[in-house]
Enzyme design. Structure first.
Site, short mmCIF file in Angstrom:
data_model
loop_
_atom_site.label_atom_id
_atom_site.label_comp_id
_atom_site.label_asym_id
_atom_site.label_seq_id
_atom_site.Cartn_x
_atom_site.Cartn_y
_atom_site.Cartn_z
N HIS A 151 0.84 -1.21 0.00
CA HIS A 151 0.00 0.00 0.00
C HIS A 151 0.88 1.26 0.00
CE1 HIS A 151 -3.69 2.30 1.21
NE2 HIS A 151 -2.78 3.09 1.75
N GLU A 152 1.81 1.32 0.93
CA GLU A 152 2.67 2.52 1.01
C GLU A 152 3.57 2.63 -0.22
OE1 GLU A 152 1.74 4.62 3.07
OE2 GLU A 152 0.57 3.32 4.38
N GLU A 168 -4.87 7.78 -2.98
CA GLU A 168 -5.35 6.51 -2.43
C GLU A 168 -5.61 5.50 -3.56
OE1 GLU A 168 -5.79 4.57 1.16
OE2 GLU A 168 -5.06 6.60 0.76
N HIS A 213 1.69 4.52 -2.78
CA HIS A 213 1.82 5.97 -2.55
C HIS A 213 3.20 6.46 -3.01
CE1 HIS A 213 -1.91 6.72 -0.45
NE2 HIS A 213 -1.67 5.85 0.51
#
Lengths: 497, 497
Positions: free
Chosen positions: A258-259, A288, A262
């Site tokens: 997830h990070e 997101e 980003h």
């Protein structure tokens, strides 16, 4: 001339703000227990100084002049963003900023205590003050209480409104609620008992390899450990964090992916434009969408695990012996009713967000009183999520956002999910054999596609325009629903044995 | 009133400067390869902003008013230091600061290349420019070229002059040169062959335990890895670094103890006065006295190793099996002629410093031309150190200091050694049985004594006054000579077998 001067000044602010960011990163990654007070003073002093610089009337003069000029689209993007920031800096008085910072700090500590003691009543006055502050902030822009919620949504996603979100979320709710029921009614049940005693060192090695393979550039960034995973910094120096649990390796892995999503977005913004609208992420929802796309559409796909499963088994042979591929893949895509948002799977997650959005909207409109919030929360949870929290710590007190005045922020999680699914299908259409690449550990074509369609655009487009430009379709929940059904229904369909 | 306002402003500068420090720490500890340019821009933007704040005429007005007031000694210390910083900030033009930063960066890179290529001629014009810049800086304070060297010494050690250092160093040289000869003529030769294959993880664990036991407070600081060990931050958040070599564990260990000494000083400065003269270290020499005292007088003592030797053997049983205590202790206190300062032992180290001091003095007085510097260096090395460098990389090009304009800095290393020895004997006198404490792993009484005599004093005293106040004696080389003789002569005296 004014344009060059403005850009030069924006870049200076960017460097100063990056320094402030680093103080925040270090606070969460490195800071010793008793150094917190000193760090707070450093951050406050620097933030105040940057604010004083950013309201210099010279900037206003440049903007006024430029707004009379005929500008290219790119220049227009830079000027619009600079105006937005300048007006915020000028219109919101320093006195208010300092008072808000103080009251947010008080509310944060009150929230920590209230959650520990399961005592919403103790937190209620602090929450009330946060909503008052949010309304007061909107009033600096001559917006009334009814417009205040839109103002805060717009801070996260320029141009977005509660009305538009309401339409999108109603459609989403109508589809997801029965889908969750269908999945959970299935006799197919994931078994998570394999996730015990995963060596942290081996998790770290595996996860670094995943992050690097997805395309994160460790020459311009790093990954560290933090209690709550986050991504900070910018494309010139991107700082990811994750955390490790021996008995919950998927949390570490998917947090990291997830990070990484980003981080890939930040690293894909054009370096030469950092500090201007052309080098800034389009908004929270688009950000997101990137983290969710890599975490879910990619990271939970069969093709992803075609490549990584053998390596995962190599790292954790004992834990995974006797577990079939099918069992592992089902465990990775486990769905359950959970009262806690951050522990939820990607299907039910959206229901958590809809719940919060509806309550926020009612709080701002005045239809809902703070005192009635816990009951409203629990009723809604029961109705939408199908699970009633046993207490407020598991309900209205579970998230930090409101305590820190972050209103209008929750919707971006599900808006991001919608955009992610829409981008996923567009990429599948435009990149023949993309998932075959994944099976060989090659994610380059997807990353390059996102670079072009999303990352390189900076803030040229808002969420709605970007969805249209990148995918050819208006933003809607259709792709997300299609994706959830295509991924989860076959998985939870009982096999003829 | 002015006093309170001044202190408040000084504390604000302290917080801003601490933020700038953190950028520097992070650069050496964490920064990715391609993020350096962005970090340089951040640091430059922040430094420039702090500089602009620090020359505000309001500060000058407060100082003028306060200098007419009758102040307590403590207030006087704060005002004196603030005046010193203010005059520097005001008198040295921003244009010069920016130009110097640029030329120092160029000189640094030229030095790296010159050292790699063993080509002093390529570096000479850059060094010349650094000396010109140093003179130019002094001229902002109406000091002529002959006074310029004293100006730079004073920057590191307020009140100190080349004349005073010259007297101290002449006496030191007269004693150390024959002492080195005496030690190296001995038939006793340390054997360093045991230092191979020391596990980095175990070194790290051992070294953290040492650092903690000496009194470093990990609740207000941390220890990380950096290529060149250093201590940064302040008492509210003290950042030590060391480095690890499997085949040179003593380098890691003594680097860490050295930096711990610096860290203990920072942590001992009164927290409530951070940012003012009362919470600032007395100067480079006093700082160095603290690192050297813990590294050498304490860390190389028999009593220290009485306690740590069994634990060291426990960590590295294979490497140390067959090595007697006496052999280990001799290896820890090995003396040799080495052309390289940073690889030198504590006895010959002082000769390296004297050499540099004498050459710096001659360069500033104009007696020595840059072109003649390498020969002068080598002649002096041969005469003082007893070893002629085989090339300039091993000679005049070995240190980074001059490339970065750090003139008048080298002397503080040996001035620190003198003060360290003087403090050591004063502590031994005043703390009965102090070394017996060490044998049991208790270093509290020495630390408390240093807290009172040195740390809590902040900048109330300069080096010379502090030596007198803390030890009862004028600063001289007597204690250092006594210490070196008492420690090294018995060790290198052949035993009757």
């Amino acid at each position: 001339m004014s344009y060059q001067k403005l850009v030069c000044e924006l870049k200076r602010f960017h460097h100063l703000n990056s320094a402030l960011d680093l103080l925040g990163w270090d606070e969460q990654v490195n800071l010793s227990r008793k150094s917190a007070e000193s760090r707070a003073a450093q951050s406050a002093a620097l933030a105040d100084l940057i604010h004083r610089e950013s309201i210099h009337p010279q900037i206003g003069s440049w903007l006024n002049a430029l707004e009379q000029d005929s500008l290219t689209a790119a220049q227009q993007c830079v000027v619009t963003e600079a105006r937005r920031d300048y007006d915020r800096a000028v219109n919101i008085p320093s006195e208010f900023v300092a008072r808000r910072a103080k009251q947010q700090s008080q509310a944060y500590h009150a929230w920590v205590d209230a959650r520990n003691n399961d005592d919403f009543t103790a937190f209620a006055p602090f929450l009330k003050r946060q909503i008052e502050l949010a309304r007061e902030e909107a009033a600096f822009f001559d917006l009334n209480d009814l417009q205040a919620y839109d103002y805060h949504i717009d801070k996260n996603d320029p141009g977005m409104t509660a009305a538009v979100i309401g339409i999108l979320f109603d459609a989403l709710k109508d589809e997801v609620v029965p889908l969750v029921k269908q999945i959970l009614d299935s006799t197919v049940k994931p078994d998570l008992s394999m996730f015990k005693g995963f060596s942290i060192t081996k998790q770290e090695t595996f996860l670094n390899r995943v992050t690097r393979t997805l395309g994160f550039d460790f020459d311009r960034g790093r990954i560290d450990v933090a209690v709550h995973p986050f991504c900070s910094g910018n494309g010139a120096d991107t700082r990811l964090t994750t955390r490790y649990f021996a008995d919950n390796p998927l949390d570490s892995l998917f947090s990291a992916i997830h990070e990484t999503g980003h981080g890939l977005y930040e690293q894909g913004l054009p370096l030469e434009h950092l500090g201007t609208g052309l080098g800034t992420a389009a908004g929270m929802s688009v950000h997101e969408s990137q983290s969710r796309l890599w975490e879910n559409q990619v990271g939970r796909s069969r093709s992803f695990w075609d490549y990584w499963e053998p390596l995962y088994r190599e790292a954790f042979p004992d834990q995974l012996s006797g577990v079939t591929s099918e069992q592992l893949y089902l465990a990775i895509n486990a769905v359950s009713r959970n009262p806690i948002r951050v522990d939820s799977d990607e299907v039910t997650y959206n229901l958590h967000i809809i719940l919060r959005f509806e309550l926020e909207k009612s709080l701002f409109s005045g239809e809902l009183n703070i005192e009635d919030l816990p009951t409203a929360w629990n009723d809604s949870a029961e109705k939408i999520l199908g699970v009633r929290p046993v207490n407020d710590s598991q309900g209205v007190l579970q998230d930090v956002h409101w305590a820190t005045g972050a209103f209008g922020y929750f919707p971006s999680y599900s808006l991001g999910n919608m955009l992610a699914a829409q981008l996923w299908y567009a990429a599948l259409d435009e990149i023949p054999g993309m998932e075959s690449d994944f099976s060989t550990g090659d994610f380059t074509r997807l990353l390059n596609w996102l670079r072009e369609k999303v990352h390189r655009q900076g803030r040229r487009y808002g969420l709605m325009e970007l969805a249209k430009e990148a995918t050819g379709h208006e933003l809607s929940c259709d792709a997300l629903i299609r994706y959830l059904k295509e991924r989860y229904l076959p998985l939870y369909r009982p096999q003829a044995s």
